[in-house]
Design an enzyme around this catalytic site. Structure first.
Site, PDB file in Angstrom:
ATOM      1  N   LYS A  12       0.820  -1.217   0.000  1.00 24.71           N
ATOM      2  CA  LYS A  12       0.000   0.000   0.000  1.00 24.71           C
ATOM      3  C   LYS A  12       0.853   1.266   0.000  1.00 24.71           C
ATOM      4  O   LYS A  12       0.505   2.261  -0.646  1.00 24.71           O
ATOM      5  CB  LYS A  12      -0.936   0.001   1.204  1.00 24.71           C
ATOM      6  CG  LYS A  12      -0.238  -0.160   2.534  1.00 24.71           C
ATOM      7  CD  LYS A  12      -1.196  -0.367   3.666  1.00 24.71           C
ATOM      8  CE  LYS A  12      -0.471  -0.681   4.967  1.00 24.71           C
ATOM      9  NZ  LYS A  12       0.179  -2.011   4.940  1.00 24.71           N
ATOM     10  N   LYS A  38      -4.202   3.686   2.385  1.00 29.40           N
ATOM     11  CA  LYS A  38      -5.307   2.901   1.843  1.00 29.40           C
ATOM     12  C   LYS A  38      -6.413   3.813   1.313  1.00 29.40           C
ATOM     13  O   LYS A  38      -7.047   3.500   0.297  1.00 29.40           O
ATOM     14  CB  LYS A  38      -5.844   1.968   2.926  1.00 29.40           C
ATOM     15  CG  LYS A  38      -4.825   0.922   3.354  1.00 29.40           C
ATOM     16  CD  LYS A  38      -5.268   0.163   4.589  1.00 29.40           C
ATOM     17  CE  LYS A  38      -4.219  -0.848   5.020  1.00 29.40           C
ATOM     18  NZ  LYS A  38      -4.574  -1.534   6.277  1.00 29.40           N
TER      19      LYS A  38
END
Length: 448
Positions: A106, A206
């Site tokens: 991520k 995220k």
């Protein structure tokens, strides 16, 4: 009967997730071959240290420290090393050598996603990253594929298991932040240095990925407003409970209308602790679980729930990507690529609109509430509810006093929807007012 040649899979990294991916690739080789349409040959596993302890017993001959040689000739490269470098360089090498890539990184996608996706577009490769946003929860494909014909209006997500575990324990047990954090570290939910989790960095990465997908716009990480949970204490948790709320660290990504862009739209992406009604589906997300609540124009509200972390759980999402990559390889053709053509502006937090709960400590004397109400009205912030109690720290009739001897009352003010900048300016004026001893807290209220 499968008559397609074996597809060579290179694995970079053998930590908690990587070792589980390798084990499952070996254990379920026949089943995965049936699903993919070709045998998946684990060509090797690149690691930094050949002798480091592993969570899973794997054949030693698979390990190598020469990642670049392993990448050459691979059809699918799985990157589970984490960090920015050398992961970025290895992914670009894999793409340029003609491989499809699978990653759960991520941090890398949030900071260098555009570069990686552009490189894949140049050569017709595909980047798969289902495990990068919410562990085992299938959210990337629904946003990228299932909802591609819809208009996503809003996403609210609990996307960090560590902070959800901490806040949930504080809510259920009335425990203090420091005590629950220490317990989370002992259980392995939190790192020795928990900064990335408790300060919201992990959730912000995220949020950038989810917003980019949902709104077909490249969202840079530095455009995501970020706040953590270190200021949340047992008093705030209890006040939320009494008001019918629970505190969650939320990633909020939403489409704003009436903006000055060419389309009249913009997006807001932010991460912060917020109050959410106990009747909302996200309020029932307990422990270290994650959930993503999506509101789409046609599909309506959708909820995705499950494990947001864990080696074997995240490996499930990674292997789903590997099977998809294998199927694409067999079918042929260029990769689908990422859709970022909407190019909506990402506006600062000051343009966001939501409700708020403001907790003030004020002098307990006539006229104070009228003064506070006047300051709020002047700032275009409308009061919805007010609760007043006298501060009683000893619990047996003792009261706090101001420097002038007046007792201190606590005002908990719920607002109607207001613009963040108006609220921020108003809070500054409240803090400077003679009748306000302290602005104890300001929490957003989401999910209404």
């Amino acid at each position: 009967m499968i008559d397609y040649r074996n597809l060579r899979v290179a694995l970079l990294g053998a930590g908690a997730v990587g070792s589980q991916v390798a084990a499952l690739l070996l254990k379920h080789a026949d089943e995965l071959a049936d699903r993919a349409g070709a045998s998946l040959e684990l060509a090797g596993i690149a690691v930094r240290d050949l002798d480091a302890p592993r969570d899973v017993d794997l054949p030693r001959e698979l390990f190598t420290t020469d990642a670049e040689s392993l990448i050459v000739g691979a059809d699918i490269v799985i990157e589970l090393m984490g960090g920015i470098e050398p992961a970025r360089a290895y992914l670009l090498q894999a793409i340029n050598s003609g491989a499809d890539v699978v990653t759960a990184n991520k941090a890398l996608l949030a900071t260098h996603g555009s570069e990686i996706f552009d490189a894949a577009d140049q050569v017709g490769a595909e980047v798969y990253y289902e495990a990068a946003a919410a562990g085992a929860i299938p959210i990337i494909r629904p946003l990228r594929d299932s909802l591609a014909g819809d208009r996503v209006q809003r996403i609210m997500g609990i996307v960090n298991g560590t902070t959800n575990y901490i806040l949930d324990r504080m809510d259920v047990e009335g425990a203090e932040f420091a005590d629950v954090l220490a317990e989370a570290q002992r259980l392995g939910y939190a790192e020795a240095d928990p900064t990335a989790d408790v300060e919201g960095y992990d959730a912000a990465q995220k949020a950038a990925i989810l917003a980019s997908l949902a709104f077909h716009t490249s969202v840079p990480l530095d455009a995501v407003h970020r706040e953590g949970i270190t200021q949340i204490d047992a008093t705030l948790i209890e006040a939320a409970r009494k008001a019918g709320y629970v505190v969650k660290l939320l990633a909020v990504c939403e489409r704003l209308t009436g903006e000055t862009s060419a389309s009249g739209e913009a997006i807001s992406v932010r991460v912060y602790p917020a109050l959410i009604a106990r009747s909302h589906p996200l309020a029932s997300v307990h422990g270290a679980n994650n959930a993503v609540f999506v509101e789409a124009e046609a599909a309506g509200p959708l909820m995705f729930y499950g494990a947001g972390a864990g080696g074997v759980q995240t490996a499930s999402a990674v292997l789903g990507d590997v099977v998809s990559a294998a199927r694409r390889h067999i079918a042929g053709g260029v990769g689908v690529g990422e859709s970022t053509r909407a190019n909506l502006p990402v506006v600062p937090i000051g343009r966001a609109v939501t409700r708020y709960q403001i907790t003030l400590e004020v002098a307990d004397q006539p006229g104070v509430l009228a003064t506070v109400a006047g300051i709020l009205s002047e700032g275009n912030v409308s009061i919805a509810t007010v609760e007043q109690t006298v501060v009683d720290p000893a619990g047996v009739g003792a009261t706090t006093e101001t420097e002038t001897g007046a007792r201190v009352a606590r005002l908990v003010i719920g607002t109607h929807r207001a613009r963040e900048q108006d609220l921020s300016d108003t809070v500054e004026r409240l803090a400077a007012s003679d009748v306000v001893e302290r602005v104890a807290s300001v929490l957003r209220v989401e999910g209404d």
